[in-house]
Design a protein around this motif. Structure first.
Motif, PDB file in Angstrom:
ATOM      1  N   MET A  41       0.847  -1.199   0.000  1.00 15.25           N
ATOM      2  CA  MET A  41       0.000   0.000   0.000  1.00 15.25           C
ATOM      3  C   MET A  41       0.879   1.245   0.000  1.00 15.25           C
ATOM      4  O   MET A  41       1.875   1.303   0.716  1.00 15.25           O
ATOM      5  N   ARG A  42       0.519   2.216  -0.833  1.00 15.75           N
ATOM      6  CA  ARG A  42       1.202   3.506  -0.819  1.00 15.75           C
ATOM      7  C   ARG A  42       0.453   4.442   0.119  1.00 15.75           C
ATOM      8  O   ARG A  42      -0.777   4.520   0.084  1.00 15.75           O
ATOM      9  N   VAL A  43       1.206   5.160   0.937  1.00 14.83           N
ATOM     10  CA  VAL A  43       0.611   6.080   1.905  1.00 14.83           C
ATOM     11  C   VAL A  43       1.274   7.437   1.753  1.00 14.83           C
ATOM     12  O   VAL A  43       2.510   7.539   1.794  1.00 14.83           O
ATOM     13  N   GLN A  44       0.455   8.457   1.571  1.00 15.07           N
ATOM     14  CA  GLN A  44       0.949   9.834   1.534  1.00 15.07           C
ATOM     15  C   GLN A  44       0.458  10.540   2.794  1.00 15.07           C
ATOM     16  O   GLN A  44      -0.750  10.621   3.047  1.00 15.07           O
ATOM     17  N   ILE A  45       1.398  11.034   3.579  1.00 16.84           N
ATOM     18  CA  ILE A  45       1.078  11.661   4.863  1.00 16.84           C
ATOM     19  C   ILE A  45       1.291  13.158   4.747  1.00 16.84           C
ATOM     20  O   ILE A  45       2.355  13.617   4.334  1.00 16.84           O
ATOM     21  N   ILE A  46       0.267  13.914   5.109  1.00 11.03           N
ATOM     22  CA  ILE A  46       0.326  15.377   5.113  1.00 11.03           C
ATOM     23  C   ILE A  46       0.378  15.843   6.565  1.00 11.03           C
ATOM     24  O   ILE A  46      -0.529  15.540   7.352  1.00 11.03           O
ATOM     25  N   ALA A  47       1.411  16.576   6.935  1.00 11.29           N
ATOM     26  CA  ALA A  47       1.562  17.061   8.305  1.00 11.29           C
ATOM     27  C   ALA A  47       1.877  18.548   8.278  1.00 11.29           C
ATOM     28  O   ALA A  47       2.901  18.950   7.737  1.00 11.29           O
ATOM     29  N   VAL A  48       0.993  19.342   8.862  1.00 11.78           N
ATOM     30  CA  VAL A  48       1.151  20.798   8.879  1.00 11.78           C
ATOM     31  C   VAL A  48       1.145  21.270  10.325  1.00 11.78           C
ATOM     32  O   VAL A  48       0.229  20.948  11.089  1.00 11.78           O
ATOM     33  N   GLY A  49       2.174  22.034  10.709  1.00 15.01           N
ATOM     34  CA  GLY A  49       2.233  22.569  12.061  1.00 15.01           C
ATOM     35  C   GLY A  49       3.649  22.541  12.604  1.00 15.01           C
ATOM     36  O   GLY A  49       4.632  22.514  11.856  1.00 15.01           O
ATOM     37  N   THR A  50       3.756  22.534  13.936  1.00 22.85           N
ATOM     38  CA  THR A  50       5.048  22.472  14.612  1.00 22.85           C
ATOM     39  C   THR A  50       5.317  21.023  15.034  1.00 22.85           C
ATOM     40  O   THR A  50       4.637  20.093  14.591  1.00 22.85           O
ATOM     41  N   HIS A  51       6.300  20.816  15.919  1.00 25.23           N
ATOM     42  CA  HIS A  51       6.679  19.461  16.314  1.00 25.23           C
ATOM     43  C   HIS A  51       5.486  18.650  16.827  1.00 25.23           C
ATOM     44  O   HIS A  51       5.361  17.459  16.504  1.00 25.23           O
ATOM     45  N   GLY A  52       4.632  19.266  17.631  1.00 22.27           N
ATOM     46  CA  GLY A  52       3.508  18.539  18.202  1.00 22.27           C
ATOM     47  C   GLY A  52       2.514  18.065  17.166  1.00 22.27           C
ATOM     48  O   GLY A  52       1.783  17.091  17.388  1.00 22.27           O
ATOM     49  N   ASP A  53       2.454  18.733  16.017  1.00 23.00           N
ATOM     50  CA  ASP A  53       1.575  18.328  14.924  1.00 23.00           C
ATOM     51  C   ASP A  53       2.246  17.328  13.994  1.00 23.00           C
ATOM     52  O   ASP A  53       1.605  16.386  13.504  1.00 23.00           O
ATOM     53  N   VAL A  54       3.537  17.534  13.737  1.00 26.85           N
ATOM     54  CA  VAL A  54       4.225  16.779  12.693  1.00 26.85           C
ATOM     55  C   VAL A  54       4.800  15.459  13.204  1.00 26.85           C
ATOM     56  O   VAL A  54       4.681  14.418  12.533  1.00 26.85           O
TER      57      VAL A  54
END
Length: 420
Positions: A1-14
């Motif tokens: 499975m291919r997974v694309q992860i989107i993470a926006v923010g600072t350390h606590g978000d990413v």
């Protein structure tokens, strides 16, 4: 499975999203992380492919904006910035889909993923890491800069809180977001805090003992345990000078004002005076030296970053801004916490810690050397606080938030749990 992860923010978000990526990669999936450029090094260390959603300069410009660290202006500043990332996020996802389908996993502020779901019918998983994001008529979260009396009926506090959509969040985010959606032939979003919960899979990365599930939360929301991800940050181990410091004396107080804070000078000046007043050693965590006084006394050390899972077992108490990642690691370590909230979810996390009996809070104005020392002295002397900390430490240790989240992501991709 291919997974694309989107993470926006600072350390606590990413970092929680990085941890999800690591676990999915261990299960045999092909994972790519898209996040602000400063997190490229974390992705590379974790063995993940990386795509930058913005440059280092763009990220630094936002993080350095003074208004970001004010209760209501911070919300406006943040949502304007994250709305502008919706288009580049969507374009990247759309291009990747041309070479084959994949599951998309997005943090709360990865709005472009939800646009891609609406336009391209992608299987999208949205991950909320704090209960502050969950509206409820029965247990509304405490909003920044709006200290409503708890005696007010919950439904009234919820109704007042809905004003944030109309007067703060909507005007900041929706003009930019809806202008882009219009170019794709999509209808406008009316209310952001409702729209982002419409992903087919919604994961809440905080346990029920911390934030009990409410009957008016989305029925498809899956609540799991806290993520543990701080060793995926700037360094996985304690710096050598900090290890030597910890071995050289009594158990210290640990002070941090978050990885994104750039206006923490007064916090650390007060922290220095608290250590002196209490006769306690201190560890100051701050990514920039300009935030910490240059004349630190003996018994106080400044380090840019240290994983709290390694540091907090050697700490007497944790004093911080109230970020959910820091809260969770303090609970896992079983240490008392004093929160000096700034903006966003910080006020709500402070309220929850007080209700659990493991900490308290002081406003930035009331956080003085004398008052801070008195409050910390009471926390450290309380047998009830110590007992509550140990009980929740055991509960937190039993959670496997990352594993449970990855199980749900695999199910969203049509796989049996475990990647088979």
């Amino acid at each position: 499975m291919r997974v694309q992860i989107i993470a926006v923010g600072t350390h606590g978000d990413v970092l929680p999203m990085v941890a999800i990526g690591v676990e999915l990669a261990l299960r045999g999936h092909a994972v790519t992380l898209a996040a602000p450029a400063p997190f490229a090094a974390s992705a590379v260390r974790a063995g993940l492919s990386f795509h930058a959603l913005c440059t280092q300069a763009e990220y630094d410009r936002l993080i350095g904006t003074p208004n970001l660290w004010r209760p209501w202006r911070g919300v406006q500043t943040m949502f304007e910035a994250v709305a502008s990332l919706a288009e580049p996020t969507y374009r990247w996802l759309a291009a990747a889909q041309a070479t084959g389908g994949s599951v998309v996993v997005a943090s709360t502020l990865g709005l472009g993923a939800r646009v891609a779901q609406d336009k391209l019918a992608l299987p999208v998983v949205v991950v909320h890491v704090t209960p502050f994001l969950m509206e409820s008529r029965y247990a509304p979260p405490r909003l920044p800069g709006l200290p409503l009396p708890r005696l007010l009926p919950a439904r009234l506090r919820h109704w007042i809180g809905r004003g944030a959509d109309r007067y703060v969040i909507g005007p900041a985010a929706l003009p930019i977001l809806n202008a882009f959606r219009g170019t794709l032939g999509l209808p406008p979003v009316q209310r952001l805090r409702h729209w982002w919960n419409l992903a087919p899979t919604l994961i809440l990365m905080f346990p029920g003992w911390y934030a009990p599930q409410q009957q008016d939360w989305p029925a498809h929301a899956l609540q799991v345990g806290f993520p543990t991800a701080d060793r995926l940050g700037d360094t996985p181990e304690l710096p050598e000078d900090l290890v030597a410091f910890l071995r050289a004396g009594s158990v210290p107080l640990v002070f941090t004002y978050g990885s994104g804070m750039r206006q923490g000078r007064s916090f650390f000046e007060t922290a220095m005076r608290i250590c002196r007043r209490m006769g306690r050693r201190g560890v100051f965590l701050a990514p920039q030296t300009g935030q910490v006084p240059s004349n630190l006394p003996p018994g106080v050390i400044h380090v840019p970053y240290a994983p709290l899972t390694a540091l907090l077992p050697h700490a007497a108490a944790l004093i911080h801004h109230g970020g959910i990642g820091t809260v969770a690691l303090g609970l896992r370590a079983g240490v008392p916490q004093l929160i000096v909230p700034v903006a966003f979810n910080h006020f709500d996390e402070a309220h929850r810690l007080k209700a659990l009996g493991v900490g308290t809070s002081l406003s930035r104005r009331r956080f003085t050397p004398a008052r801070g020392a008195r409050v910390l002295g009471r926390l450290l002397a309380s047998h009830d606080v110590a007992a509550a900390c140990q009980l929740l430490r055991i509960r937190a240790a039993a959670d496997d938030g990352i594993g449970e989240a990855c199980d749900a992501i695999e199910r969203a991709g049509g796989l049996q749990v475990g990647g088979r």
